[in-house]
Scaffold this motif. Sequence first.
Motif, PDB file in Angstrom:
ATOM      1  N   LEU A  81      12.259   3.165   5.751  1.00 59.62           N
ATOM      2  CA  LEU A  81      13.631   2.249   5.867  1.00 59.62           C
ATOM      3  C   LEU A  81      13.386   1.052   6.086  1.00 59.62           C
ATOM      4  CD1 LEU A  81      16.258   5.228   6.982  1.00 59.62           C
ATOM      5  CD2 LEU A  81      15.233   4.411   4.598  1.00 59.62           C
ATOM      6  N   ASP A  82      12.846   0.741   7.386  1.00 56.93           N
ATOM      7  CA  ASP A  82      12.679  -0.671   7.765  1.00 56.93           C
ATOM      8  C   ASP A  82      11.900  -1.556   6.607  1.00 56.93           C
ATOM      9  OD1 ASP A  82      13.925  -0.007  10.093  1.00 56.93           O
ATOM     10  OD2 ASP A  82      12.184   0.405  11.285  1.00 56.93           O
ATOM     11  N   ARG A  83      10.871  -0.798   6.217  1.00 51.14           N
ATOM     12  CA  ARG A  83       9.959  -1.647   5.300  1.00 51.14           C
ATOM     13  C   ARG A  83      10.855  -2.017   4.083  1.00 51.14           C
ATOM     14  NH1 ARG A  83       3.943   0.242   3.065  1.00 51.14           N
ATOM     15  NH2 ARG A  83       3.728  -1.315   1.514  1.00 51.14           N
ATOM     16  N   ALA A  84      11.845  -0.902   3.616  1.00 48.85           N
ATOM     17  CA  ALA A  84      12.406  -1.162   2.352  1.00 48.85           C
ATOM     18  C   ALA A  84      13.686  -2.299   2.605  1.00 48.85           C
ATOM     19  CB  ALA A  84      13.266   0.189   2.044  1.00 48.85           C
ATOM     20  N   LEU A  85      14.013  -2.193   3.804  1.00 47.17           N
ATOM     21  CA  LEU A  85      15.036  -3.135   4.244  1.00 47.17           C
ATOM     22  C   LEU A  85      14.513  -4.590   4.169  1.00 47.17           C
ATOM     23  CD1 LEU A  85      18.148  -3.074   5.033  1.00 47.17           C
ATOM     24  CD2 LEU A  85      17.329  -3.102   7.085  1.00 47.17           C
ATOM     25  N   ALA A  86      13.267  -4.636   4.707  1.00 45.83           N
ATOM     26  CA  ALA A  86      12.703  -6.044   4.762  1.00 45.83           C
ATOM     27  C   ALA A  86      12.349  -6.370   3.356  1.00 45.83           C
ATOM     28  CB  ALA A  86      11.327  -5.871   5.613  1.00 45.83           C
ATOM     29  N   GLU A  87      12.305  -5.545   2.511  1.00 49.63           N
ATOM     30  CA  GLU A  87      11.869  -6.068   1.171  1.00 49.63           C
ATOM     31  C   GLU A  87      13.153  -6.637   0.448  1.00 49.63           C
ATOM     32  OE1 GLU A  87      10.367  -2.558  -0.353  1.00 49.63           O
ATOM     33  OE2 GLU A  87       8.151  -2.807   0.438  1.00 49.63           O
ATOM     34  N   SER A  88      14.259  -5.973   0.751  1.00 49.86           N
ATOM     35  CA  SER A  88      15.590  -6.161   0.161  1.00 49.86           C
ATOM     36  C   SER A  88      16.123  -7.609   0.560  1.00 49.86           C
ATOM     37  CB  SER A  88      16.554  -5.145   0.539  1.00 49.86           C
ATOM     38  OG  SER A  88      17.632  -5.330   0.187  1.00 49.86           O
TER      39      SER A  88
END
Length: 307
Positions: A81-88
Amino acid sequence: MTQQLSPAPVTVLGMGPMGRAITAAFLAAGHPTTVWNRTAGKAGELLARGAVQADSPLAALGAGELVIACVIDADAVHAILDRALAESDRSRLPATTLVNLTSEGPGRTRELAARADELDLLYLDGSIMTPAAAIGTEATRVLYSGPAALFDRHRHTLSALGGAAVHVGDDPGRAASFDVALLNLFWTSITGLMHSFALAARQDVPASALAPHAQQMAGLVADLLPGLAAEIDAGRFSGAESASLTSVAASLDHIVHTLEESGVSPAVTRAAKNAVDAAVSAGHGGDSAARLAEFLGRGQVDVVPRA
């Protein structure tokens, strides 16, 4: 005429043995299936069968109406989730339903549910009660918790995993509570079985000779289970119709003696004996074994074997 719904697109995060089995079941049921794994190369056979490889967690989350997470622990889910949020470019993630099938304790599961809510993800938790080989067959059993309406919305899609899908409550940590209690039952039972095989071997009894009798004993435990559960829930602990804790203590005494005499570590049985002895010392000698659940639940019994 009933309208046939097209299979919903799903995403599976995690390509371990269970994640691959889940993906295979969705593909077999006709669901467009996207996969993502932290390390590449584990989904080759599934890609050949029609799965699509997402190039990032954000893309994976955005590809499915239902996103299944089946990874090592809650930390791994948080990391995704952290990685996805960083990509968003937003402070929220794509609107979807996250179904967490990662094995974890109820407290950490509730924390994960709260995090999902902060990120605008709908959340269901699930505990798989069967091995990977059973996924997609009638032998599958999965316990789910979270909003009942959300479970009902996705029940048809989740049925692709096979067998029984059981909703156990709205609390997101409730399925994990069942999971850890049942795994505790399983692994303490397996440990006890191995301990018994070790003792039998020291008495020149092969495991294969003991096995059918052990199976019969396990059946006796299964037969006793509903009655013991009813006693616990009703708060009735009379030992009038079953072995009292005083007689259980005497039985455990001679088992410990035989273990020591045979040169087998008595640690496992001593832990059980210490719990029974503590209950007897507290005045519950005439009660049934059901009393132990209430007594152990107080967290005041030292079952660590004495030196």
